[in-house]
Structure formats: C-alpha cells, structure tokens
Write an enzyme that holds these catalytic residues in place. Structure first.
Site, PDB file in Angstrom:
ATOM      1  N   CYS A 133     -24.609  -9.872 -31.984  1.00 47.39           N
ATOM      2  CA  CYS A 133     -23.733  -8.924 -31.059  1.00 47.39           C
ATOM      3  C   CYS A 133     -22.813  -7.908 -31.860  1.00 47.39           C
ATOM      4  O   CYS A 133     -21.862  -8.407 -32.568  1.00 47.39           O
ATOM      5  CB  CYS A 133     -22.638  -9.789 -29.853  1.00 47.39           C
ATOM      6  SG  CYS A 133     -21.886  -8.621 -28.990  1.00 47.39           S
ATOM      7  N   CYS A 136     -19.273  -7.301 -30.500  1.00 48.38           N
ATOM      8  CA  CYS A 136     -18.429  -8.301 -30.565  1.00 48.38           C
ATOM      9  C   CYS A 136     -17.882  -8.355 -32.168  1.00 48.38           C
ATOM     10  O   CYS A 136     -16.824  -8.798 -32.259  1.00 48.38           O
ATOM     11  CB  CYS A 136     -19.122  -9.604 -29.939  1.00 48.38           C
ATOM     12  SG  CYS A 136     -20.267  -9.384 -28.764  1.00 48.38           S
ATOM     13  N   ASP A 137     -18.946  -8.467 -33.072  1.00 44.70           N
ATOM     14  CA  ASP A 137     -18.448  -8.994 -34.450  1.00 44.70           C
ATOM     15  C   ASP A 137     -18.471  -7.914 -35.423  1.00 44.70           C
ATOM     16  O   ASP A 137     -18.094  -8.396 -36.652  1.00 44.70           O
ATOM     17  CB  ASP A 137     -19.698  -9.998 -34.752  1.00 44.70           C
ATOM     18  CG  ASP A 137     -19.621 -11.130 -33.944  1.00 44.70           C
ATOM     19  OD1 ASP A 137     -18.656 -11.628 -33.150  1.00 44.70           O
ATOM     20  OD2 ASP A 137     -20.729 -11.736 -33.650  1.00 44.70           O
TER      21      ASP A 137
END
Ligand code: NAP
Length: 324
Positions: A133, A136-137
């Site tokens: 992701c 997200c990261d």
C-alpha cells in the site's frame, strides 16, 4: 440480529449495494471486514471515477460512499464474517467476535487482496520494508530507494505516487512491455525518478531487521544480480477473497464467485458483486454498477418471497374464489 440484507465487504460494490438497499427501505447491514472502504480506500488518486473532474482521493471516495449509504439507513458493523451457512433459511452468518447474524439475503462484496510474490523474505519482512500500500506507507520512504514489481495500472499508478517521497524508484517487470494504460506509461517514462528493469523478476527479498536489497533474475539471460533498496512494493495483481465461500457458492478455476448476468450466485438469495466476481474490468465504477444490480436483485427477490408467502398463507376459499 435478523436482517433483510447483509452485505459482506465495504468497497465500492458493497457501499453502492448498501445505498440502493437502504433506499429500498431494507436497512441493510454492512459488515465492513478487514479493509473498510476496500482496496479503493488505499488508492492515492482516483482519476477515472465519473463526476470528479479533478479526481478524488480513494479514501475520500469510499468515505463519501459510506456516508451517503448511512444517510438512507444503512448500518455498519466492524467485524469479519467467518462462516456462512447457506443451508438454512434465513441464512446464518457467524462473525469473528462470536456474533450470529441471520439474513434473508446476502450480498457478497468481499473484493480481492494483493497477490503475494511468494518469494523468500516477503513474509518475514512484511511491514519492515515490504508493503502492498503506497498510499499508506509511502511517507515512510522519504528520500529512500524502492522497487515496485509489476507492469499493470497498479504498479505504475502507485509507483508514480511513491515518487512524491522516494529519491529513486525502480520498476521490475517480467516482460519488456507494460500492461498499464498508455497515459500512465507516458507519465512513468517521463518521470526522472523512475527507471525500469525489464524481463526480470524479484526472486528474493533480503535484509535482517528491514529490507536491504532484492535479488533479481533476468528471465532472458538467467543472470542474477543484487540491488540495494529500502522498500519493496509488489503490485502483481489480486486474488479474490472467497475462502469463506468454498463449498458454499460455485467458484471458478481462479476462485472468483460465479454469477449470472444479474449478480445471482448458484444459491437463490445470495448475490455477489465487484472484484470478488470480476477478473476482467476490476474498476471502482464497474464494482459500483454491480453493487447497484445486486441490491436491486435482492430487493426484487425479497418482494417475490413476500408475495409467495402471502399467497401461501391465504385461506383456500379466498384464493379459489379470487381465481374463479
Ligand atoms: P494487473 O493488471 O493484473 O497487472 C499485474 C501485473 O503484474 C502485470 O504486469 C503482470 O505481468 C505482473 N505479474 C503478475 N504476476 C506476476 C508475478 N508472479 N511476478 C511478476 N510479475 C507478475 O493488476 P493491477 O495492476 O493490480 O490492476 C488490477 C486492475 O485494477 C486492472 O483492471 C487495472 O486496470 C485496475 N486499476 C486501474 C487503475 C487506474 O485506472 N488508474 C489503477 C490501479 C488498478 P504481465 O503484464 O506480464 O502479465
């Protein structure tokens, strides 16, 4: 808890089904699952969902869909369905926190999960440099060097997003042509932070505490080399989330739920929509369309069932005089 409609999964298919079922006054219950909002909620920018001229963030799109469904009476439960008993009516669903839900109809929209590479180091270094992701990261890879694996829309879209943070991004693809849409290819080729390694696969992810390198094999020459990187983002497609339905619903060879053209599964009263069914288009807009169809079918199915139950409960004399 008895429900007219239980929707399993909360991506665009499930949330659109919730909107339509709620507007049909069925007060659907959406079991959100492991990934509230579905995969789209982990997507940075959605540029091809009609109606958003400048695009919209994936999380915001999913959040808006949920609020819209809630406005008409959809209810939400933060748990996972672990078992579906389709052998009795109403259907019985068990959740991982021990609840038992009953349902007259079920809409399955459990989506798909990122396909794993299946190479040494991938599992051990997950969340320690291996991520599925970028949205997200990505932030954790500021100024770093990362590798993205794959040649489809996800690899390029998420790779382009990662260039906001990383210093260098290498796309490793197993062929020498990309599958991604031309517009994404143009952007990737023009991006100075991106370079490509063609005809190659990552066969091992290396590192002690965190990812430190990948071992790459050139599929044409067989040559193996090591590339020092801080992060690995595999984007090599998806697998449908259907383990729950093995032995319950008819699945195809790839594990996708088989439906007719009207989102009906082999079990009357159970419908399926979105990535759990579709291995061809896999777009938020097609998932939303299928969610809409599934909810309309569930509404008609319930109306038919009620009509049949009323007819069956009418005294014989009434039905015979009515028919004479
Ligand atoms: P995809 O289109 O199936 O692409 C997967 C890529 O991974 C392909 O390039 C494939 O190589 C490669 N691959 C598959 N298995 C591999 C393996 N074991 N090792 C190495 N490489 C492997 O999947 P996706 O990119 O996740 O896209 C899924 C769907 O979402 C598509 O329909 C896509 O259009 C959609 N999507 C759209 C957007 C957008 O419109 N902006 C963004 C993201 C996703 P080959 O090419 O050689 O098969």
């Amino acid at each position: 808890m008895h429900n007219r409609v239980v929707i399993i999964g909360s991506g665009p298919a499930g949330l659109t089904a919730a909107l339509y079922a709620a507007r049909a006054n069925l007060e659907p219950l959406v079991v959100r699952g492991l990934q509230p909002g579905g995969l789209i909620a982990t997507t940075s920018e959605v540029e091809n969902y009609p109606g958003f001229v400048e695009g919209i963030g994936g999380f915001e799109l999913a959040d808006n869909m949920e609020k819209q469904a809630a406005r008409f009476g959809a209810r939400f439960l933060d748990t996972l369905v672990t078992r579906v008993d389709a052998g009795q009516r109403p259907f019985v669903l068990t959740t991982d926190d021990g609840q038992q839900l009953t349902a007259d109809t079920i809409i399955v929209s459990t989506g798909a999960s990122p396909r794993k590479l299946g190479v040494p180091g991938e599992e051990r270094l997950a969340n320690r440099g291996v991520s599925y992701c970028a949205t997200c990261d990505g932030f954790f890879f500021r100024g770093k060097k990362v590798v993205v694996i794959g040649g489809g829309n996800s690899a390029l879209d998420e790779g382009l997003f990662l260039t906001r943070y990383v210093e260098e991004l290498i796309i490793v693809h197993r062929r020498d042509t990309l599958r991604a849409d031309p517009i994404l290819q143009e952007r990737a080729f023009a991006n100075e932070k991106i370079r490509f390694i063609w005809d190659s696969t990552v066969e091992e992810i290396l590192g002690e505490e965190r990812v430190s390198a990948v071992r790459i094999r050139n599929l044409k020459t067989g040559a193996v080399s090591e590339l020092a990187v801080d992060g690995v983002f595999p984007y090599i497609g998806h697998v449908p989330n259907t383990r729950l339905f093995e032995g319950v619903l008819t699945l195809d060879a790839g594990g996708y739920i088989v439906t007719d053209g009207r989102q009906r599964t082999n079990v009357p009263g159970i419908f399926a929509a979105g990535d759990v069914v579709d291995h061809i288009y896999r777009q938020a807009i097609t998932a939303a369309g299928e969610g809409c169809k599934a909810a309309m079918e569930a509404t008609w199915y319930l109306a038919e069932q009620e009509h049949a139950a009323k007819k069956a409960s009418r005294p014989e004399s009434v039905s015979s005089s009515a028919s004479s």
